[in-house]
Design a protein around this motif. Sequence first.
Motif, mmCIF file in Angstrom:
data_model
loop_
_atom_site.group_PDB
_atom_site.id
_atom_site.type_symbol
_atom_site.label_atom_id
_atom_site.label_comp_id
_atom_site.label_asym_id
_atom_site.label_seq_id
_atom_site.Cartn_x
_atom_site.Cartn_y
_atom_site.Cartn_z
ATOM 1 N N GLY A 152 0.806 -1.205 0.000
ATOM 2 C CA GLY A 152 0.000 0.000 0.000
ATOM 3 C C GLY A 152 0.844 1.262 0.000
ATOM 4 O O GLY A 152 2.061 1.237 0.226
ATOM 5 N N TYR A 153 0.161 2.361 -0.248
ATOM 6 C CA TYR A 153 0.780 3.684 -0.245
ATOM 7 C C TYR A 153 -0.159 4.634 0.476
ATOM 8 O O TYR A 153 -1.374 4.618 0.238
ATOM 9 C CB TYR A 153 1.017 4.162 -1.678
ATOM 10 C CG TYR A 153 1.372 5.621 -1.807
ATOM 11 C CD1 TYR A 153 2.641 6.069 -1.438
ATOM 12 C CD2 TYR A 153 0.449 6.552 -2.276
ATOM 13 C CE1 TYR A 153 2.978 7.412 -1.555
ATOM 14 C CE2 TYR A 153 0.769 7.894 -2.391
ATOM 15 C CZ TYR A 153 2.035 8.316 -2.022
ATOM 16 O OH TYR A 153 2.364 9.636 -2.123
ATOM 17 N N ARG A 154 0.381 5.431 1.380
ATOM 18 C CA ARG A 154 -0.400 6.416 2.116
ATOM 19 C C ARG A 154 0.159 7.816 1.894
ATOM 20 O O ARG A 154 1.378 7.995 1.797
ATOM 21 C CB ARG A 154 -0.401 6.109 3.615
ATOM 22 C CG ARG A 154 -1.176 4.853 4.007
ATOM 23 C CD ARG A 154 -1.081 4.619 5.509
ATOM 24 N NE ARG A 154 -1.823 3.446 5.930
ATOM 25 C CZ ARG A 154 -3.094 3.457 6.319
ATOM 26 N NH1 ARG A 154 -3.747 4.606 6.357
ATOM 27 N NH2 ARG A 154 -3.700 2.355 6.678
ATOM 28 N N TYR A 155 -0.757 8.762 1.851
ATOM 29 C CA TYR A 155 -0.365 10.173 1.731
ATOM 30 C C TYR A 155 -1.176 10.971 2.744
ATOM 31 O O TYR A 155 -2.384 10.747 2.914
ATOM 32 C CB TYR A 155 -0.653 10.690 0.326
ATOM 33 C CG TYR A 155 -0.529 12.196 0.184
ATOM 34 C CD1 TYR A 155 0.729 12.799 0.098
ATOM 35 C CD2 TYR A 155 -1.663 13.005 0.150
ATOM 36 C CE1 TYR A 155 0.840 14.178 -0.025
ATOM 37 C CE2 TYR A 155 -1.556 14.382 0.029
ATOM 38 C CZ TYR A 155 -0.300 14.962 -0.069
ATOM 39 O OH TYR A 155 -0.188 16.330 -0.186
ATOM 40 N N MET B 296 4.077 7.549 2.566
ATOM 41 C CA MET B 296 4.436 6.338 3.308
ATOM 42 C C MET B 296 4.111 5.082 2.515
ATOM 43 O O MET B 296 3.034 4.965 1.918
ATOM 44 C CB MET B 296 3.668 6.317 4.638
ATOM 45 C CG MET B 296 3.870 5.069 5.476
ATOM 46 S SD MET B 296 2.876 5.087 7.000
ATOM 47 C CE MET B 296 3.805 6.268 7.988
ATOM 48 N N LEU B 297 5.036 4.118 2.517
ATOM 49 C CA LEU B 297 4.762 2.782 2.015
ATOM 50 C C LEU B 297 4.146 1.956 3.145
ATOM 51 O O LEU B 297 4.531 2.093 4.307
ATOM 52 C CB LEU B 297 6.041 2.108 1.518
ATOM 53 C CG LEU B 297 6.691 2.712 0.273
ATOM 54 C CD1 LEU B 297 7.962 1.938 -0.085
ATOM 55 C CD2 LEU B 297 5.722 2.694 -0.911
ATOM 56 N N ASP B 298 3.204 1.098 2.805
ATOM 57 C CA ASP B 298 2.463 0.300 3.780
ATOM 58 C C ASP B 298 2.587 -1.165 3.352
ATOM 59 O O ASP B 298 1.878 -1.612 2.441
ATOM 60 C CB ASP B 298 1.005 0.762 3.796
ATOM 61 C CG ASP B 298 0.223 0.213 4.976
ATOM 62 O OD1 ASP B 298 0.767 -0.633 5.698
ATOM 63 O OD2 ASP B 298 -0.933 0.628 5.166
ATOM 64 N N ILE B 299 3.494 -1.901 3.975
ATOM 65 C CA ILE B 299 3.775 -3.279 3.591
ATOM 66 C C ILE B 299 3.368 -4.205 4.728
ATOM 67 O O ILE B 299 3.861 -4.064 5.859
ATOM 68 C CB ILE B 299 5.267 -3.468 3.269
ATOM 69 C CG1 ILE B 299 5.709 -2.469 2.186
ATOM 70 C CG2 ILE B 299 5.546 -4.905 2.820
ATOM 71 C CD1 ILE B 299 7.204 -2.394 2.003
#
Length: 346
Positions: A56-59, A97-100
């Motif tokens: 995932g990717y968060r902003y 942010m990367l969400d792994i």
Amino acid sequence: MRTLKYKLLLPTLFLTSCAAPWALAHSELPEYPPESHAPAGVMFDHLHAKGEWMLGYRYGRETYRDIYRGSSEAGTMELQMAGYTMKPVSMTMEMYMLDIMYAVSDDLTLMLMPQYMSMDMSMVMIGSGHGAGHSQHTGDRRHSTSGVGDTVIAGLFRLANTHNLRLHATLGLSAPTGSVKERGPNGNLTHYGMQLGSGTWDLLSSLTYTSGLERLSWGAQLSARLPLEEENDSGFAFGERYGATAWSAFRVADWLSISARLEYAKEGDINGHYEGPHNHSSPPDRQGNYGGNYSAYGLGVNLVGQRGLFAGTRLGLEWLSTLSADYNGYQLAREDGLNMSLSYAF
């Protein structure tokens, strides 16, 4: 700030106008229910099935404007009388942010979240400080910082999973990978709040409850961020932070849900003091002007593909606005915020 009564009315109107046409409808549960995930501004909200990955990717974006002391706006003369010669005008903070995530078992999901930070602040000179009777604007100043932020490593542990109740705990660490030695144009260390990380190892913990009925879901989360060191390499440590949030979401269509959320946070001021050269000319240069109590509400949408190439791909958007605040010392007031999350599990 707008009145509390006006702001509390907005979520009610939003949910009523969007949900009314579907309030009496009923359909089978879609393969990927959009309301099964929390609003975009909530992290650590769900686990995965054994062997499943999620990328995932968060902003996140927050804006700040107008100087407040406690819960009241502070004027230029008040800042001058307090000894400040520079007045912050506005600030923008962005997080990428990367969400792994990976599920070791049905009851344990591991998470890795590296991030990149960007901050920009505008200021204006207001004269010579103590005793100044009027503003002496002699020029605007603008400065920014950007770079790698702190990295989160966490585990999510299932505590209960029944038909009407799901409960899990999160325990993690925030590793100090973000710089706390960022400097301004004059070579001095920049404001505490514009450093890229905390500079300390921080303990992260939360307890999350979720449930639902047909098209409706709801949840709540308690969280804490606790510094594990008394000071970082620059000689200071940010204060403890405690938070609480609650939300509800309604599935408008198989691929779309709408949500409303309330949140509250309490944060301490800064402990310690810069060990290197730094300024004291503006409020964000001083440790006592950090922390306080904040409450906000959010309105959001979650979208998820049900078939084809984008099946299972989730997009969450949430807009946040401050309801009330009681700031420590003099601070730029939090205004609107935007959260976005994009993820795919396989």
